[in-house]
Enzyme design. Sequence first.
Site, PDB file in Angstrom:
ATOM      1  N   HIS A 215       0.811  -1.222   0.000  1.00 60.63           N
ATOM      2  CA  HIS A 215       0.000   0.000   0.000  1.00 60.63           C
ATOM      3  C   HIS A 215       0.846   1.274   0.000  1.00 60.63           C
ATOM      4  CE1 HIS A 215      -2.970  -2.955   0.641  1.00 60.63           C
ATOM      5  NE2 HIS A 215      -2.988  -2.957   1.958  1.00 60.63           N
TER       6      HIS A 215
ATOM      7  N   ASP B  63      -9.146  24.335   2.186  1.00 58.08           N
ATOM      8  CA  ASP B  63      -9.624  23.025   2.602  1.00 58.08           C
ATOM      9  C   ASP B  63     -10.645  22.431   1.630  1.00 58.08           C
ATOM     10  OD1 ASP B  63     -10.623  20.877   3.944  1.00 58.08           O
ATOM     11  OD2 ASP B  63     -11.288  21.978   5.708  1.00 58.08           O
TER      12      ASP B  63
HETATM   13  C1  BG6 Z   1      -4.733  -4.929   4.437  1.00 65.24           C
HETATM   14  C2  BG6 Z   1      -3.845  -5.411   5.546  1.00 65.24           C
HETATM   15  O1  BG6 Z   1      -4.091  -5.065   3.209  1.00 65.24           O
HETATM   16  O2  BG6 Z   1      -5.065  -3.577   4.627  1.00 65.24           O
HETATM   17  C3  BG6 Z   1      -4.507  -5.198   6.889  1.00 65.24           C
HETATM   18  O3  BG6 Z   1      -3.568  -6.788   5.373  1.00 65.24           O
HETATM   19  C4  BG6 Z   1      -4.977  -3.786   7.045  1.00 65.24           C
HETATM   20  O4  BG6 Z   1      -3.625  -5.549   7.943  1.00 65.24           O
HETATM   21  C5  BG6 Z   1      -5.781  -3.344   5.819  1.00 65.24           C
HETATM   22  O5  BG6 Z   1      -5.774  -3.718   8.198  1.00 65.24           O
HETATM   23  C6  BG6 Z   1      -6.140  -1.858   5.875  1.00 65.24           C
HETATM   24  O6  BG6 Z   1      -7.040  -1.560   4.851  1.00 65.24           O
HETATM   25  P1  BG6 Z   1      -8.017  -0.313   4.984  1.00 65.24           P
HETATM   26  O7  BG6 Z   1      -8.692  -0.245   3.664  1.00 65.24           O
HETATM   27  O8  BG6 Z   1      -8.929  -0.605   6.120  1.00 65.24           O
HETATM   28  O9  BG6 Z   1      -7.140   0.863   5.280  1.00 65.24           O
END
Ligand code: BG6
Length: 488
Positions: free
Chosen positions: A238, A404
């Site tokens: 991510h 904002d």
């Molecule tokens: C997932 C992880 O990819 O993303 C998790 O495996 C995490 O550990 C999650 O909680 C977070 O996703 P979001 O969309 O809730 O921010």
Amino acid sequence: TGSISHIFFVFGASGDLAKKKIYPTLWSLYRDELLPEHIRFIGYARSEITIEKIFENAAKYMKVKENEHEKYEKFVKINSYIAGSYDNGQDFENLNIEANKLSKQDSAHRLFYLALPPSVYESVTELISKYCRPKSPGWLRLIVEKPFGKDLTSSNKLSLHLKKFFTEEEIYRIDHYLGKEMVQNIIVLRFANQILSRVWNRDSIATVSIIFKEDIGTQGRGGYFDEFGIIRDVIQNHLMQILSIIAMEKPRSTKGEDIRDEKVKLLRSVVPIKLEDVVIGQYIGDKDSTDVEHQQGYLDDKGVPKDSTTPTYAQVVLKINNERWAGVPFILRAGKALSEKKAEVRIQFHDTPGKIFDTESHPNTTLARDELVIRVQPNEAIYLKINTKQPGKMSFNIEETELDLTYGERYKDIQLPDAYERLILDVFMGSKINFVRSDELQEAWRILDPILAEIDKKKIPTIPYTFGSPGIQQAFDIAAKYGYIFRG
Ligand code: BG6
């Protein structure tokens, strides 16, 4: 009714991801009439369970409204479930026979969603390719979830395996952050606004932080999590994806391949991380909390070995060796069990030179630096922190304020879709912009692999932090050393 045009297979249909995300997503796309009319869904997993039971378990996540029950019943009717193993060809042959019964010409397009533990990826993908391919002109699309390996070697091994059985065109690697509204907006913000694209470089920018915080622990997912840890679970995918979009050069067009070419090029310019720029931590329970969840530390999670050293918190500082970014630190920080849930990008601009506001009546006026914040979640927003004159008679009293764009205010009537909805629709449409290409994956691993290996080899201990705390001081100190300025 015409003959079936698409079959969507959910592998791991009885599991957690299917229940919480995949089935609710399919339902909401169906409800909004965004899916092909003649579609069928087949769930597949090892459990001897029924489709009714699967939907019962998922009920809480489906969010069916009062007036939608009739439609929901129709949706349930076009779903079915087949139990089978993940490694026996015979079971996949059976699955294929069942699927063929649905579409007379056997040439319906087939989409396979793999919501599976990584240990069965290889056998399942091989067997799908061998036994469950549609007849021409039907196409096949394979949607795979992370983890794509545990390190560079295992990730490359998985990629090679998939390559034996599928073309790159058939593979859709999901990173659900790429389906989030604010992540998708970064490209527009950067490349549709001269005022931003002009300052998007080392001449104007002092630091970039990409921050992921959760206010929940592993919540029983410890068994999975412990094998991976926060760097592999969140940063490798991510945050690296966000980094590559924030920092890449302008792509030739908005075509998937052009964008992904630029992302890969950027990742290739990231220099090896130094261990001294890494902080890792693990949360401990807060004995004084009235919240039972907060009393539980990571090691109290049932699936976690009592002596686990897996990090649930990490900060790494990346440097990019190119003309645009040389000298600008990129601070990536992620943690579970913190004081709040928030994901955001903070871009701090250089301090304003020339102290003309430091006057006799207001000595030592230091100006806060400008900062652009892209808040991915919750409460999506883009805001620019600037200095302004305090309105009123007193001249040159300066205060910080914000330009904002908070989505909840500006786009009140628009309900932002869930990331999975957007991404699954993309798969139907054959759009690859928001999916991870194998070379991107490889580069993201290349960057983190050495540091992960070093942490293991040197048995670097994690720093404890309390559930519900803002984070780890050592991480903040490193960020400050790199010029990040904290403010309330
Ligand atoms: C997932 C992880 O990819 O993303 C998790 O495996 C995490 O550990 C999650 O909680 C977070 O996703 P979001 O969309 O809730 O921010």
